[in-house]
Design a protein around this motif. Structure first.
Motif: not given
Length: 510
Positions: A128-141
């Motif tokens: 969960t943390h890795e996915f949501l942090n990745f979304c923040e990194l690439i600017g995706a919802e």
């Protein structure tokens, strides 16, 4: 672009070979009132093959350049493509995934056997943390899919609370203990996946009751997405709409899945070894998406005439036989110019149905099915599909310009399909028209008559290649990419362009 009371673009298309036929595209910007949701340009990352591990995530200790374990090259490419939304963790994997196995110190996380895709063992290092942090990194919802098939209501409710709540509770305390003080802003939650199949082999009646139960306990201002039908299962859509809309506040979207094969499920055809017959078959099957969206939307209209509930096409794209020598459970396939046309056609369809289609997710983002990116060790390839998504980003959150398209047929062995697929939008005074020439043999000359309009600039981009089965591969120069496309300045309100055979073109007028 300066706009009078009505802007009429009449396009006259001439097929080559010395034979002309009049075709037309009529657009009226005064009728541009429906926003094309940026989420239509969403993507999908399942725990399948090399999509997550090796494709997105390599870990901080990898020799491959990375940002907190995420591949630096992939992050950069996704930012350049303007990815708006990403779905995770599945797919079929979602209904076997227990989210608490994927939080906390990585060395303490239990392993899981991926029973759906290859039977491989995963260490749950991407959670969960890795996915949501990745979304923040690439600017995706983020769009998170909840486990209904093998999960519990409590498990689902606690996941939503863990991710989104700012209250003091055991779940938010656990999140803070694991390094995240503030909640993430996660709006989109899918409740189950393909529950007619790998998500539980349920009937629509049983699933609808389960959906209502799960949705009731997923608290917050969420966009809840019900598991919808497989292809043309109109009864599934009817039952789900009828039973879930009794509790209107619990359902904001219903999904639809449709994949394009060359022939049939048993033999999906080669991704790269094909001729014009297979080219035609795939594009013909792709065009069926319009019929599916139209018919499912008609059912939804009966229960939701105000179109408050979105049709969510969260799995679509080409599905071919895996590349020779690869794990059949990893669904790795190459990606040719044909895939670029398939992407353009589908996105045009979604744009034109944007009053009902509010999200779509191509399957999948990296190394699986119709990927936009392929990776191999420290190398990365951008596929033809990638460049179409980059081109079409101009439509995100633009206003749809309704279109009346009349065009010639493209014919093979007595079968016919329209030669042209198109959609158009307007944003910030710029009219963007995307067109696909499905005919691999003939260029289309298009006369745009700009009635009552003052156009200062005209520009274009194109995705095409010499051969219909050209693709980009590791260690080789790109054969298919995004190139500038010359568009002459309009004269006396008229603009003439030639759309090459087997191409995807963007024309922008300002």
């Amino acid at each position: 672009m300066k706009k009078n009371k009505s802007l009429l673009l009449a396009a006259t298309l001439f097929l080559g070979m010395g034979v002309s036929a009049q075709n037309s595209i009529n657009l009226d910007t005064e009728a541009a009132k429906t926003t094309i949701s940026k989420e239509i340009y969403g993507h999908f990352a399942e725990h399948l093959g090399r999509c997550i591990y090796g494709g997105i995530f390599v870990g901080e200790d990898s020799s491959i350049p990375n940002i907190q374990g995420y591949r630096e090259d992939v992050v950069g490419a996704l930012k350049d493509m303007h990815i708006p939304l990403l779905r995770w963790p599945g797919g079929c994997f979602a209904d076997t995934y227990h989210w608490k196995d994927g939080i906390g110190p990585r060395q303490n996380r239990p392993s899981i056997v991926n029973v759906n895709w290859g039977g491989v063992t995963e260490d749950n290092s991407f959670g969960t943390h890795e996915f949501l942090n990745f979304c923040e990194l690439i600017g995706a919802e983020p769009y998170v899919n909840i486990n209904v098939g093998s999960g519990t209501v409590q498990e689902a409710s606690e996941w939503v609370e863990y991710v989104t709540s700012s209250n003091v509770s055991p779940m938010t305390d656990l999140r803070k203990k694991n390094g995240r003080e503030k909640p993430w802003d996660v709006k989109f939650w899918g409740i189950g996946n393909e529950n007619w199949g790998c998500g539980g082999n349920m009937t629509p009646e049983y699933y609808s009751d389960l959906y209502n139960r799960f949705a009731t306990y997923c608290h917050g201002d969420l966009y809840r997405i019900a598991g919808g039908p497989n292809v043309a299962d109109y009864n599934w859509m009817e039952v789900v709409m009828q039973k879930t809309t009794r509790h209107r506040h619990l359902v904001q979207g219903v999904s639809l899945h449709y994949y394009t094969f060359t022939t049939a499920w048993e033999d999906k055809g080669s991704a790269t070894d094909f001729g014009e017959k297979e080219w035609f078959a795939v594009l013909s099957r792709t065009l069926r998406m319009d019929e599916l969206v139209t018919k499912h939307s008609a059912i939804m209209d009966k229960y939701d005439p105000d179109k408050k509930i979105g049709l969510i096409v969260d799995e679509w794209g080409d599905w071919f036989n895996v590349e020779e020598g690869t794990n059949p459970g990893f669904l790795y396939q190459q990606n040719t110019l044909r895939d670029a046309l398939v992407a353009g056609v589908n996105l045009n369809i979604f744009n034109n149905h944007s009053d009902r289609v509010k999200m779509a997710n191509i399957a999948q983002m990296v190394n699986v099915l119709q990927s936009v990116i392929l990776t191999q060790d420290d190398q990365m390839v951008l596929t033809p599909t990638y460049f179409v998504f980059k081109m079409y980003a101009v439509h995100q959150n633009a206003e749809l310009i309704p279109m009346d398209l009349k065009c010639e047929d493209y014919e093979v062995d007595g079968q016919k399909i329209p030669a042209i697929s198109a959609s158009a939008s307007e944003k910030d005074g710029v009219v963007s028209i995307t067109m696909c020439n499905l005919n691999p043999n003939k260029a289309e000359t298009i006369d745009l008559n700009l009635a009552g309009t003052s156009v200062k600039t005209a520009s274009g981009e194109i995705v095409t290649s010499k051969n219909m089965n050209d693709y980009n591969d590791f260690g080789q120069a790109e054969k298919v990419n995004l190139q500038s496309f010359e568009v002459k300045k309009p004269k006396d309100g008229k603009l003439t362009i030639e759309i090459p055979a087997k191409s995807v073109v963007l024309v922008q007028l300002q």
